[in-house]
Design a protein around this motif. Sequence first.
Motif: not given
Length: 157
Positions: A75, A107-110, A112, A115-116, A119
Amino acid sequence: MFSLAFSLGGYPKGLKLGILNPDVDCSSNYSSNDCNFEFMSCSFLNQITDEIAIKVPYDSFDKAFEDIKKGKLIGMLEMSPKLSKSLQNSNSDFEDLFGQDFIIGHFDHSNFQCVMLLKHRLYNIFKNFMRNEMKKCNLPKKLFDLPLNFEEPIYGA
């Protein structure tokens, strides 16, 4: 999958996070011990260690966004070009700051789960950073609190 990966490996490591900071030049010398909003974005970025994410500086939004699409970055944090100046000019009256985007995350949520987790960690870093800045400046700590609190999870029945 999330439970398996997190319980066996802890936080993900080696994540690359693009940084687009047109606010100020962070290569110059500055002190983060004083109440000074001039280098606010630099001070915040210094709180993100390589253990959390490896910061990769970018001069162009398009180049950073393309690298996210290619999977080179998880991201990017895009700092407002006026972040430090807005805070500096509003030192006594913060009402004109409401509704402004200071930091935008892309962000690249592929991936997930990663990324979470990232974040969540970035949110906590920012919250603690702003509380410390408010304390240094003798301002109410809750002035920059986000209206969201992550509590420790409760497991079991």
